[in-house]
Design a protein around this motif. Structure first.
Motif, PDB file in Angstrom:
ATOM      1  N   LYS A 124      59.407  17.067 -51.143  1.00  0.00           N
ATOM      2  CA  LYS A 124      60.619  16.537 -50.531  1.00  0.00           C
ATOM      3  C   LYS A 124      60.259  15.376 -49.620  1.00  0.00           C
ATOM      4  O   LYS A 124      59.340  15.456 -48.820  1.00  0.00           O
ATOM      5  CB  LYS A 124      61.320  17.635 -49.707  1.00  0.00           C
ATOM      6  CG  LYS A 124      62.667  17.217 -49.194  1.00  0.00           C
ATOM      7  CD  LYS A 124      63.407  18.386 -48.576  1.00  0.00           C
ATOM      8  CE  LYS A 124      64.800  17.974 -48.179  1.00  0.00           C
ATOM      9  NZ  LYS A 124      65.559  19.088 -47.663  1.00  0.00           N
ATOM     10  N   ASN A 125      60.995  14.281 -49.779  1.00  0.00           N
ATOM     11  CA  ASN A 125      60.756  13.088 -48.961  1.00  0.00           C
ATOM     12  C   ASN A 125      61.345  13.333 -47.586  1.00  0.00           C
ATOM     13  O   ASN A 125      62.555  13.425 -47.421  1.00  0.00           O
ATOM     14  CB  ASN A 125      61.388  11.861 -49.626  1.00  0.00           C
ATOM     15  CG  ASN A 125      61.084  10.597 -48.866  1.00  0.00           C
ATOM     16  OD1 ASN A 125      60.371  10.614 -47.856  1.00  0.00           O
ATOM     17  ND2 ASN A 125      61.606   9.492 -49.346  1.00  0.00           N
ATOM     18  N   THR A 126      60.472  13.428 -46.597  1.00  0.00           N
ATOM     19  CA  THR A 126      60.947  13.698 -45.228  1.00  0.00           C
ATOM     20  C   THR A 126      60.992  12.442 -44.395  1.00  0.00           C
ATOM     21  O   THR A 126      61.228  12.487 -43.201  1.00  0.00           O
ATOM     22  CB  THR A 126      60.019  14.736 -44.543  1.00  0.00           C
ATOM     23  OG1 THR A 126      58.687  14.230 -44.559  1.00  0.00           O
ATOM     24  CG2 THR A 126      60.095  16.060 -45.249  1.00  0.00           C
ATOM     25  N   TRP A 159      65.665  17.841 -55.131  1.00  0.00           N
ATOM     26  CA  TRP A 159      66.267  18.033 -53.803  1.00  0.00           C
ATOM     27  C   TRP A 159      67.655  17.406 -53.642  1.00  0.00           C
ATOM     28  O   TRP A 159      68.200  17.402 -52.554  1.00  0.00           O
ATOM     29  CB  TRP A 159      65.332  17.531 -52.700  1.00  0.00           C
ATOM     30  CG  TRP A 159      64.012  18.209 -52.727  1.00  0.00           C
ATOM     31  CD1 TRP A 159      62.852  17.708 -53.243  1.00  0.00           C
ATOM     32  CD2 TRP A 159      63.693  19.528 -52.281  1.00  0.00           C
ATOM     33  NE1 TRP A 159      61.837  18.622 -53.136  1.00  0.00           N
ATOM     34  CE2 TRP A 159      62.328  19.754 -52.538  1.00  0.00           C
ATOM     35  CE3 TRP A 159      64.435  20.544 -51.686  1.00  0.00           C
ATOM     36  CZ2 TRP A 159      61.685  20.936 -52.221  1.00  0.00           C
ATOM     37  CZ3 TRP A 159      63.786  21.725 -51.367  1.00  0.00           C
ATOM     38  CH2 TRP A 159      62.434  21.911 -51.637  1.00  0.00           C
ATOM     39  N   ASN A 160      68.231  16.909 -54.711  1.00  0.00           N
ATOM     40  CA  ASN A 160      69.567  16.320 -54.615  1.00  0.00           C
ATOM     41  C   ASN A 160      70.638  17.374 -54.841  1.00  0.00           C
ATOM     42  O   ASN A 160      70.404  18.406 -55.474  1.00  0.00           O
ATOM     43  CB  ASN A 160      69.726  15.200 -55.643  1.00  0.00           C
ATOM     44  CG  ASN A 160      68.901  13.989 -55.289  1.00  0.00           C
ATOM     45  OD1 ASN A 160      69.019  13.468 -54.189  1.00  0.00           O
ATOM     46  ND2 ASN A 160      68.043  13.561 -56.200  1.00  0.00           N
ATOM     47  N   TRP A 210      59.200  18.864 -56.849  1.00  0.00           N
ATOM     48  CA  TRP A 210      58.667  17.610 -56.340  1.00  0.00           C
ATOM     49  C   TRP A 210      58.614  17.687 -54.810  1.00  0.00           C
ATOM     50  O   TRP A 210      59.458  18.316 -54.193  1.00  0.00           O
ATOM     51  CB  TRP A 210      59.563  16.442 -56.747  1.00  0.00           C
ATOM     52  CG  TRP A 210      59.638  16.288 -58.221  1.00  0.00           C
ATOM     53  CD1 TRP A 210      60.599  16.785 -59.047  1.00  0.00           C
ATOM     54  CD2 TRP A 210      58.718  15.615 -59.073  1.00  0.00           C
ATOM     55  NE1 TRP A 210      60.340  16.473 -60.326  1.00  0.00           N
ATOM     56  CE2 TRP A 210      59.188  15.731 -60.393  1.00  0.00           C
ATOM     57  CE3 TRP A 210      57.546  14.914 -58.846  1.00  0.00           C
ATOM     58  CZ2 TRP A 210      58.523  15.187 -61.455  1.00  0.00           C
ATOM     59  CZ3 TRP A 210      56.894  14.356 -59.928  1.00  0.00           C
ATOM     60  CH2 TRP A 210      57.372  14.505 -61.214  1.00  0.00           C
ATOM     61  N   SER A 230      63.238  22.834 -57.045  1.00  0.00           N
ATOM     62  CA  SER A 230      62.838  21.467 -56.749  1.00  0.00           C
ATOM     63  C   SER A 230      61.344  21.494 -56.467  1.00  0.00           C
ATOM     64  O   SER A 230      60.918  21.877 -55.379  1.00  0.00           O
ATOM     65  CB  SER A 230      63.622  20.887 -55.579  1.00  0.00           C
ATOM     66  OG  SER A 230      64.937  20.571 -55.968  1.00  0.00           O
TER      67      SER A 230
END
Length: 107
Positions: free
Chosen positions: A103-105, A83-84, A101, A99
């Motif tokens: 996503k860190n929300t 997500w980078n 993995w 992506s």
């Protein structure tokens, strides 16, 4: 690594190694040439046709030459930047972008 102050004291003979405490030492890890080593692996795998697809979990534009070579050798080159943002130069030389993995929300 021994802290600079304690290193100087050791070298000047003001203290001995036996006088060092846990607070005087810290762990320091450095990555040296990791991108280069990964690129060499990509190049070798591609050149010898050991793989049909490479999935690189990174986003560093240092991998542009390796990605270009893999694609020239007919290898499907997929990038997962987790997500980078990736450099447009790298995006130009990949076959797919995913992506996978979560996503860190945030909390």
């Amino acid at each position: 690594m021994i802290t600079p102050e304690k290193t100087k004291a050791l070298l000047n003979g003001r203290i001995t190694v036996d006088e060092l405490t846990e607070k005087d030492v810290r762990y320091e890890a450095r990555q040296k040439g990791v991108d280069m080593k990964i690129s060499l692996d990509i190049s070798s795998l591609s050149h010898h046709k050991n793989v049909e697809q490479i999935i690189l979990v990174a986003g560093d534009s240092d991998f542009v030459p390796a990605a270009k070579q893999a694609r020239r050798e007919g290898i499907d080159f997929v990038l997962d930047p987790m997500w980078n943002h990736i450099n447009p130069d790298l995006h130009e030389h990949i076959d797919g972008l995913v992506s996978s993995w979560p996503k860190n929300t945030g909390p």
